[in-house]
Write a protein that holds these residues in place. Structure first.
Motif, PDB file in Angstrom:
ATOM      1  N   VAL B 172      29.595 -89.315 -25.009  1.00 12.95           N
ATOM      2  CA  VAL B 172      29.772 -90.498 -24.170  1.00 12.95           C
ATOM      3  C   VAL B 172      29.394 -90.176 -22.719  1.00 12.95           C
ATOM      4  CG1 VAL B 172      31.501 -92.094 -23.251  1.00 12.95           C
ATOM      5  CG2 VAL B 172      31.464 -91.566 -25.688  1.00 12.95           C
ATOM      6  N   ALA B 173      29.713 -88.941 -22.293  1.00 12.23           N
ATOM      7  CA  ALA B 173      29.402 -88.537 -20.908  1.00 12.23           C
ATOM      8  C   ALA B 173      27.902 -88.573 -20.665  1.00 12.23           C
ATOM      9  CB  ALA B 173      29.950 -87.143 -20.635  1.00 12.23           C
ATOM     10  N   GLU B 174      27.112 -88.224 -21.700  1.00 12.67           N
ATOM     11  CA  GLU B 174      25.657 -88.254 -21.564  1.00 12.67           C
ATOM     12  C   GLU B 174      25.161 -89.649 -21.231  1.00 12.67           C
ATOM     13  OE1 GLU B 174      22.929 -86.566 -24.579  1.00 12.67           O
ATOM     14  OE2 GLU B 174      24.453 -85.005 -24.801  1.00 12.67           O
ATOM     15  N   GLU B 175      25.879 -90.652 -21.783  1.00 13.12           N
ATOM     16  CA  GLU B 175      25.451 -92.036 -21.568  1.00 13.12           C
ATOM     17  C   GLU B 175      26.040 -92.619 -20.297  1.00 13.12           C
ATOM     18  OE1 GLU B 175      26.675 -93.982 -25.117  1.00 13.12           O
ATOM     19  OE2 GLU B 175      25.325 -92.773 -26.365  1.00 13.12           O
ATOM     20  N   ASP B 232      29.642 -69.632 -20.718  1.00  8.18           N
ATOM     21  CA  ASP B 232      28.604 -70.323 -21.496  1.00  8.18           C
ATOM     22  C   ASP B 232      27.703 -71.148 -20.578  1.00  8.18           C
ATOM     23  OD1 ASP B 232      28.575 -69.788 -24.234  1.00  8.18           O
ATOM     24  OD2 ASP B 232      28.750 -71.919 -24.714  1.00  8.18           O
ATOM     25  N   ASP B 233      28.315 -71.853 -19.658  1.00  6.05           N
ATOM     26  CA  ASP B 233      27.540 -72.654 -18.700  1.00  6.05           C
ATOM     27  C   ASP B 233      26.639 -71.751 -17.864  1.00  6.05           C
ATOM     28  OD1 ASP B 233      28.872 -74.840 -19.662  1.00  6.05           O
ATOM     29  OD2 ASP B 233      30.120 -75.155 -17.899  1.00  6.05           O
ATOM     30  N   LEU B 234      27.165 -70.568 -17.475  1.00  7.51           N
ATOM     31  CA  LEU B 234      26.372 -69.630 -16.669  1.00  7.51           C
ATOM     32  C   LEU B 234      25.180 -69.115 -17.471  1.00  7.51           C
ATOM     33  CD1 LEU B 234      29.298 -67.736 -14.912  1.00  7.51           C
ATOM     34  CD2 LEU B 234      27.456 -68.958 -13.712  1.00  7.51           C
ATOM     35  N   ILE B 235      25.393 -68.844 -18.765  1.00  6.97           N
ATOM     36  CA  ILE B 235      24.292 -68.380 -19.617  1.00  6.97           C
ATOM     37  C   ILE B 235      23.242 -69.484 -19.752  1.00  6.97           C
ATOM     38  CG2 ILE B 235      23.672 -67.763 -21.997  1.00  6.97           C
ATOM     39  CD1 ILE B 235      26.534 -66.437 -22.132  1.00  6.97           C
ATOM     40  N   ASP B 236      23.704 -70.713 -19.980  1.00  6.42           N
ATOM     41  CA  ASP B 236      22.780 -71.840 -20.110  1.00  6.42           C
ATOM     42  C   ASP B 236      21.990 -72.025 -18.801  1.00  6.42           C
ATOM     43  OD1 ASP B 236      22.118 -74.237 -21.963  1.00  6.42           O
ATOM     44  OD2 ASP B 236      22.411 -75.181 -20.012  1.00  6.42           O
ATOM     45  N   ASP B 251      21.751 -78.291 -20.548  1.00  7.58           N
ATOM     46  CA  ASP B 251      22.661 -79.164 -19.805  1.00  7.58           C
ATOM     47  C   ASP B 251      21.960 -79.780 -18.600  1.00  7.58           C
ATOM     48  OD1 ASP B 251      24.698 -78.708 -21.580  1.00  7.58           O
ATOM     49  OD2 ASP B 251      25.477 -76.988 -20.475  1.00  7.58           O
ATOM     50  N   ALA B 252      21.217 -78.930 -17.873  1.00  2.63           N
ATOM     51  CA  ALA B 252      20.490 -79.421 -16.698  1.00  2.63           C
ATOM     52  C   ALA B 252      19.469 -80.469 -17.146  1.00  2.63           C
ATOM     53  CB  ALA B 252      19.791 -78.261 -15.997  1.00  2.63           C
ATOM     54  N   GLU B 253      18.789 -80.151 -18.242  1.00  2.37           N
ATOM     55  CA  GLU B 253      17.778 -81.061 -18.809  1.00  2.37           C
ATOM     56  C   GLU B 253      18.385 -82.439 -19.117  1.00  2.37           C
ATOM     57  OE1 GLU B 253      15.663 -80.579 -22.877  1.00  2.37           O
ATOM     58  OE2 GLU B 253      15.246 -78.758 -21.725  1.00  2.37           O
ATOM     59  N   ALA B 254      19.584 -82.404 -19.700  1.00  2.00           N
ATOM     60  CA  ALA B 254      20.242 -83.648 -20.083  1.00  2.00           C
ATOM     61  C   ALA B 254      20.969 -84.298 -18.907  1.00  2.00           C
ATOM     62  CB  ALA B 254      21.228 -83.376 -21.220  1.00  2.00           C
ATOM     63  N   GLY B 255      20.872 -83.677 -17.725  1.00  2.00           N
ATOM     64  CA  GLY B 255      21.543 -84.225 -16.543  1.00  2.00           C
ATOM     65  C   GLY B 255      23.052 -84.178 -16.654  1.00  2.00           C
ATOM     66  N   LYS B 256      23.570 -83.230 -17.482  1.00  2.00           N
ATOM     67  CA  LYS B 256      25.011 -83.147 -17.692  1.00  2.00           C
ATOM     68  C   LYS B 256      25.677 -82.341 -16.589  1.00  2.00           C
ATOM     69  CE  LYS B 256      25.318 -82.743 -22.611  1.00  2.00           C
ATOM     70  NZ  LYS B 256      25.934 -81.991 -23.697  1.00  2.00           N
ATOM     71  N   ALA B 257      26.853 -82.775 -16.196  1.00  2.00           N
ATOM     72  CA  ALA B 257      27.669 -81.974 -15.292  1.00  2.00           C
ATOM     73  C   ALA B 257      28.265 -80.811 -16.076  1.00  2.00           C
ATOM     74  CB  ALA B 257      28.775 -82.830 -14.700  1.00  2.00           C
ATOM     75  N   THR B 258      28.280 -79.631 -15.465  1.00  2.00           N
ATOM     76  CA  THR B 258      28.950 -78.479 -16.060  1.00  2.00           C
ATOM     77  C   THR B 258      29.804 -77.859 -14.961  1.00  2.00           C
ATOM     78  OG1 THR B 258      27.308 -76.843 -15.403  1.00  2.00           O
ATOM     79  CG2 THR B 258      26.892 -78.034 -17.462  1.00  2.00           C
TER      80      THR B 258
END
Lengths: 305, 305
Positions: B172-175, B232-236, B251-258
């Motif tokens: 849902v956050a992606e949307e 995990d976020d740091l590895i991504d 995550d960056a690609e999908a514009g997701k906050a981490t």
């Protein structure tokens, strides 16, 4: 007595089926209360799939089998609802585009149509968990040993040695070509039979019936499981989509062997009738406390959806 | 002591992690024995996903937490393997085209790539069942009350109030657009935290620890769960696909906050270190029987895959 003109059910079965339907819906309504956060769509998808549809054949069987042993109706309903969770989860995943790719289920859009594929996968996965949550919950008032036995048996009935294993056999059969009678019987015993058998076995577990005394109830369940599948094949074969509430004629389209394609329509009907007779014979030592199970067995082959 | 040059693990942790990895593989090998019928592809798909890969972080945590209470290693491994079943099933479904659409997992093709989507859905569903079969099985020699409590807690951790609920929030956050710190923390506590917490809680359940005495262990698990996610976020974020064994930069690609996008890389690293320190503090009353848990906590933020 006259059969109910709408459902086609004999009246004593119609009223009990309606009650079980309402009770299962009420339990789902509590279990699937909308949480009011970013998971709302997930819960709405589960409610869409679980509430207000279906014959509730499996919970009805559990309630009827619990009648034999004077087991509390509430206990039967909780277990029956757990079984229905597994059944509904399997329908959601079965209908996915990568599986059967169906748009219609129980007369409504399938879950991935009404929501989206990702939500449908997760809604199925969650109902799968909720089945075990319901059985494991202390609030069931079952003894821990009964809870553990119910869970072990349900996980077996739904997993690779049961329902999901049967689905895999079905998938492979589509690629490798039609099955023979033995292979189809084995496939259906897993794919639809295992969960139907558990619906009756659950009552034996709750009644703490010794292993040796469970044989007739397993026989009953196995017979109606097969009869149920033959009836399903006949409905698919007949092609009455409106009555079925789902797409029909799929098996012929996919070139799949079914009981009907292998035996012919008339022999399949006779076979189903024979299975019902045998199912009822397994209940011979019981009096009226088995009437509901007898009525279900007769209905299984009379239904048109 | 020197860290192992390949895994980057300190030697005492490297040897235990390797042993747990072998033991979990051996258990999977037995649980997933090829049946020799039309379900073979299903079992091969489960073996592909389950055997010989991953850090086995969750079973390692269960073994380490069982050390605290002198619980038999075999008991710990069975429960750890059940948890790994849930973890692997979630990876299979997560990687599906309708979900994250990933081709690579643990350095191998994802299950739907190596087989097909339908088989992948069923393989995930079956591992989901096997988790509960393993816990419910009488052969675990756990008391029924312990089995029932383990199952209830695992079903909660994996279902809509745990892992799957967190996945829905993520979707849902992606949307709906990027989350803030509170929302991300809550999401991660469900999506990855719940199962990590259960890996430690399982030891408390097996030790029949009263509710009130479980608080420090829950604190430990919650802290390392969050630290694990930040790592995990740091590895991504770092983008080293080879070391990670999976696609990175998603995550960056999908514009997701981490955690990293919200706090920045340095602050995220500091936060992870602080969480590890706090995790270790929760173990203060323990001696060397908690050394493995301490080593895991330190490793969680040092790992590069």
């Amino acid at each position: 007595m006259q059969a109910d003109p709408v459902s086609g059910l004999p009246p004593e079965l119609a009223s009990e089926a309606a009650r079980v339907g309402e009770d299962v819906d009420a339990l789902f309504d509590k279990l699937l209360a909308i949480p009011g956060d970013r998971r709302d769509r997930l819960y709405e998808a589960m409610r869409h799939a679980a509430i207000g549809g279906g014959k509730r054949m499996r919970p009805l069987l559990t309630v009827a089998a619990c009648n034999l042993f004077a087991i509390d109706r509430d206990r039967a309903l909780r277990v029956g609802t757990a079984i229905e969770c597994i059944h509904v989860y399997s329908l959601i995943h079965d209908d996915l585009p990568c599986m059967d790719d169906d748009d219609l289920r129980r007369g409504k859009p399938t879950t991935h149509k009404a929501f989206d594929e990702c939500t449908a996968v997760l809604a199925g996965d969650c109902l799968h968990d909720i089945a075990f949550t319901v059985l494991a919950d202390e609030a069931t008032h079952e003894r821990p040993s009964v809870r553990a036995e119910l869970i072990a048996a349900l996980a077996r009935a739904s997993g690779p040695s049961g329902m999901a294993g049967g689905q895999m056999m079905d998938l492979v059969a589509e690629e490798e070509g039609p099955l023979d009678m033995d292979a189809i019987t084995r496939l259906q015993q897993l794919k639809t039979g295992a969960l139907i058998e558990f619906s009756v076995e659950a009552a034996c577990i709750m009644a703490k019936l010794p292993e040796a005394e469970r044989t007739p109830y397993r026989g009953y369940a196995r017979n109606i499981g097969l009869a149920f599948q033959i009836a399903d094949d006949l409905i698919d074969h007949s092609g009455d989509e409106e009555a079925a509430g789902k797409r029909v004629g799929k098996d012929a389209e996919a070139g799949k062997a079914t009981f009907v394609s292998l035996m012919g329509e008339d022999a399949a009907r006779q076979q189903a009738d024979l299975l019902v007779e045998q199912a009822i014979e397994h209940l011979a030592k019981h009096g009226e406390e088995a009437d509901l199970l007898r009525a279900i067995a007769r209905y299984v082959v009379k239904r048109n959806h």
